[in-house]
Design a protein around this motif. Structure first.
Motif, PDB file in Angstrom:
ATOM      1  N   UNK A 134       0.817  -1.216   0.000  1.00  0.00           N
ATOM      2  CA  UNK A 134       0.000   0.000   0.000  1.00  0.00           C
ATOM      3  C   UNK A 134       0.857   1.276   0.000  1.00  0.00           C
ATOM      4  N   UNK A 135       1.866   1.300  -0.857  1.00  0.00           N
ATOM      5  CA  UNK A 135       2.616   2.530  -1.110  1.00  0.00           C
ATOM      6  C   UNK A 135       1.848   3.314  -2.173  1.00  0.00           C
ATOM      7  N   UNK A 136       1.520   4.552  -1.874  1.00  0.00           N
ATOM      8  CA  UNK A 136       0.688   5.331  -2.792  1.00  0.00           C
ATOM      9  C   UNK A 136       1.532   5.912  -3.927  1.00  0.00           C
ATOM     10  N   UNK A 137       1.022   5.784  -5.135  1.00  0.00           N
ATOM     11  CA  UNK A 137       1.705   6.356  -6.299  1.00  0.00           C
ATOM     12  C   UNK A 137       0.647   6.845  -7.290  1.00  0.00           C
ATOM     13  N   UNK A 138      -0.202   7.772  -6.823  1.00  0.00           N
ATOM     14  CA  UNK A 138      -1.266   8.318  -7.657  1.00  0.00           C
ATOM     15  C   UNK A 138      -0.686   9.195  -8.768  1.00  0.00           C
ATOM     16  N   UNK A 139      -1.377   9.223  -9.881  1.00  0.00           N
ATOM     17  CA  UNK A 139      -1.091  10.182 -10.941  1.00  0.00           C
ATOM     18  C   UNK A 139      -2.157  11.264 -10.842  1.00  0.00           C
ATOM     19  N   UNK A 225       4.110  11.596  -6.499  1.00  0.00           N
ATOM     20  CA  UNK A 225       2.717  11.693  -6.062  1.00  0.00           C
ATOM     21  C   UNK A 225       2.588  12.747  -4.973  1.00  0.00           C
ATOM     22  N   UNK A 226       3.183  12.487  -3.826  1.00  0.00           N
ATOM     23  CA  UNK A 226       2.831  13.243  -2.624  1.00  0.00           C
ATOM     24  C   UNK A 226       3.452  14.628  -2.568  1.00  0.00           C
ATOM     25  N   UNK A 227       4.559  14.842  -3.272  1.00  0.00           N
ATOM     26  CA  UNK A 227       5.145  16.184  -3.357  1.00  0.00           C
ATOM     27  C   UNK A 227       4.553  16.941  -4.545  1.00  0.00           C
ATOM     28  N   UNK A 228       4.485  16.262  -5.690  1.00  0.00           N
ATOM     29  CA  UNK A 228       3.991  16.934  -6.896  1.00  0.00           C
ATOM     30  C   UNK A 228       2.564  17.442  -6.718  1.00  0.00           C
ATOM     31  N   UNK A 229       1.703  16.691  -6.015  1.00  0.00           N
ATOM     32  CA  UNK A 229       0.318  17.140  -5.846  1.00  0.00           C
ATOM     33  C   UNK A 229       0.260  18.441  -5.063  1.00  0.00           C
ATOM     34  N   UNK A 230       1.241  18.665  -4.215  1.00  0.00           N
ATOM     35  CA  UNK A 230       1.268  19.904  -3.433  1.00  0.00           C
ATOM     36  C   UNK A 230       1.911  21.052  -4.206  1.00  0.00           C
ATOM     37  N   UNK A 231       3.036  20.779  -4.832  1.00  0.00           N
ATOM     38  CA  UNK A 231       3.770  21.863  -5.507  1.00  0.00           C
ATOM     39  C   UNK A 231       3.160  22.219  -6.858  1.00  0.00           C
ATOM     40  N   UNK A 232       2.792  21.218  -7.641  1.00  0.00           N
ATOM     41  CA  UNK A 232       2.359  21.458  -9.015  1.00  0.00           C
ATOM     42  C   UNK A 232       0.855  21.536  -9.174  1.00  0.00           C
ATOM     43  N   UNK A 233       0.111  20.768  -8.385  1.00  0.00           N
ATOM     44  CA  UNK A 233      -1.341  20.688  -8.568  1.00  0.00           C
ATOM     45  C   UNK A 233      -2.073  21.683  -7.676  1.00  0.00           C
ATOM     46  N   UNK A 234      -1.745  21.689  -6.390  1.00  0.00           N
ATOM     47  CA  UNK A 234      -2.436  22.594  -5.462  1.00  0.00           C
ATOM     48  C   UNK A 234      -1.786  23.968  -5.372  1.00  0.00           C
ATOM     49  N   UNK A 235      -0.558  24.089  -5.834  1.00  0.00           N
ATOM     50  CA  UNK A 235       0.117  25.383  -5.793  1.00  0.00           C
ATOM     51  C   UNK A 235       0.623  25.780  -4.424  1.00  0.00           C
ATOM     52  N   UNK A 236       0.854  24.802  -3.536  1.00  0.00           N
ATOM     53  CA  UNK A 236       1.434  25.117  -2.228  1.00  0.00           C
ATOM     54  C   UNK A 236       2.932  25.377  -2.389  1.00  0.00           C
ATOM     55  N   UNK A 237       3.482  26.156  -1.470  1.00  0.00           N
ATOM     56  CA  UNK A 237       4.911  26.458  -1.495  1.00  0.00           C
ATOM     57  C   UNK A 237       5.658  25.371  -0.730  1.00  0.00           C
ATOM     58  N   UNK A 238       6.462  24.586  -1.446  1.00  0.00           N
ATOM     59  CA  UNK A 238       7.123  23.420  -0.854  1.00  0.00           C
ATOM     60  C   UNK A 238       8.620  23.695  -0.728  1.00  0.00           C
ATOM     61  N   UNK A 239       9.143  23.456   0.477  1.00  0.00           N
ATOM     62  CA  UNK A 239      10.566  23.653   0.761  1.00  0.00           C
ATOM     63  C   UNK A 239      11.178  22.323   1.169  1.00  0.00           C
ATOM     64  N   UNK A 240      12.428  22.101   0.758  1.00  0.00           N
ATOM     65  CA  UNK A 240      13.124  20.843   1.041  1.00  0.00           C
ATOM     66  C   UNK A 240      14.469  21.131   1.688  1.00  0.00           C
TER      67      UNK A 240
END
Length: 361
Positions: A134-139, A225-240
């Protein structure tokens, strides 16, 4: 009015106000039934509390003062009993993105029983593999349109090389969602996120998260999945940020996430916006691995968490914190890597991140 009577009324007023600040939203968020019923009952509770405070200070209301206070007390006692009966569950109609908690176990290789015990132990440790289900890998095509994928994966624990802290700012600079991502020698990354386990029809509410509105979920996912949905899809500001940590502690933190998910599967718990969330749960796991981590307001204002981690000398020493922070925003790189496959996405978002080109230990 004597001083004692004045103090008693002041304390009683504060008690009623304090109780109402819990009771009214608790009834509104969790009382079964349609929204109109919940709104009506919550409003009546608020009015009763307000009337109780008024009559405490109204000299002409002495005849009904204590009857009203008694009614409010009975309502409060009944509400507390009802509140205690609300328990977390693991069998709701979950939203697809939190339908599964990660499942994992450490698999050791077959051992040669003819070899010395010390050699068998060393071989087992070196060959340990973390097997995950159950590792999530949504597109993600948009915030509401996605192709669900839940995968089985194997990660050799001896190939753990790094751990990164990510903060995804969705409500200004002070508030962010916290993610932790583990890197392996073959270039793969596995990200963990502590999230609300909302039902299919639910939306997130910061206030509702303080009133047993959601259960907790531990999600393991591919970064694309889990980073791209935040940075690219929702437009949240993601820092690493690259974290500094001994190799054995990285391993223990990874397994702590898996253990937490296993516990939540059999012993579900409620999420709490203030006390049991994406940051405080990580803090609790870290306190089991190391001593001396101080409590700090930045554990609540999670947008400032990287500064807290830096104060513990746990961020990459490749640059001062001000430089780490200035270089930490990955949105431009994530957007540029939008169409790249999983491994390339993880590599490209780390370009220019100080310390990300070397192990954490």
């Amino acid at each position: 009015m004597t001083l004692v009577s004045l103090a008693a009324r002041a304390l009683s007023s504060l008690a009623v106000v304090g109780a109402s600040l819990w009771l009214v939203p608790a009834l509104w968020f969790r009382l079964p039934g349609p929204e109109g019923l919940r709104t009506t009952v919550a409003a009546l509770a608020a009015v009763l509390g307000l009337v109780c405070v008024i009559v405490l200070w109204w000299p002409q209301a002495s005849a009904i003062r204590w009857r009203l206070m008694g009614s409010y007390l009975m309502l409060l006692v009944a509400s507390l009993a009802w509140w205690a009966s609300i328990t977390p569950r693991a069998d709701r109609d979950w939203a697809p993105e939190v339908a599964h908690l990660v499942e994992g176990q450490v698999v050791t290789p077959a051992r040669d029983e003819a070899s010395p015990a010390s050699a068998r132990t060393e071989a087992a440790t070196q060959g340990e593999v973390l097997h995950l289900e159950q590792v999530r890998n949504f597109v993600w095509h948009s915030a509401e349109d996605y192709t669900p994928r839940w995968e089985s994966r194997d990660y050799p624990l001896e190939e753990l090389t790094s751990v990164d802290l990510l903060t995804s700012h969705w409500m200004g600079p002070q508030i962010a969602h916290t993610l932790v991502s583990f890197g392996f020698a073959d270039g793969r990354y596995l990200a963990f996120s502590v999230e609300i386990r909302k039902e299919r029809t639910e939306q997130f509410s910061t206030l509702g998260g303080m009133f047993k509105q959601y259960e907790l979920a531990v999600i393991a996912a591919d970064e694309r999945d889990i980073i791209r949905v935040r940075s690219n899809v929702r437009g949240e500001q993601v820092h690493l940020y690259r974290v500094q940590m001994p190799r054995e502690m990285i391993r223990e933190l990874l397994l702590a996430y898996v253990d937490e998910a296993e516990t939540l599967r059999t012993q579900p718990r409620f999420y709490n916006t203030a006390t049991s969330n994406c940051t405080t749960l990580v803090y609790a796991m870290m306190t089991r691995l190391t001593d001396g981590l101080p409590l700090d307001y930045r554990l609540l204002l999670s947008g400032y968490l990287p500064e807290y981690v830096a104060d513990q000398d746990a961020l990459s020493d490749a640059a001062p914190f001000a430089e780490l922070k200035a270089s930490s925003l990955i949105n431009p790189a994530a957007i540029a890597a939008d169409e790249h496959p999983d491994g390339d996405f993880s590599r490209l978002i780390r370009a220019g991140i100080p310390g990300a080109d070397r192990p954490s230990y």
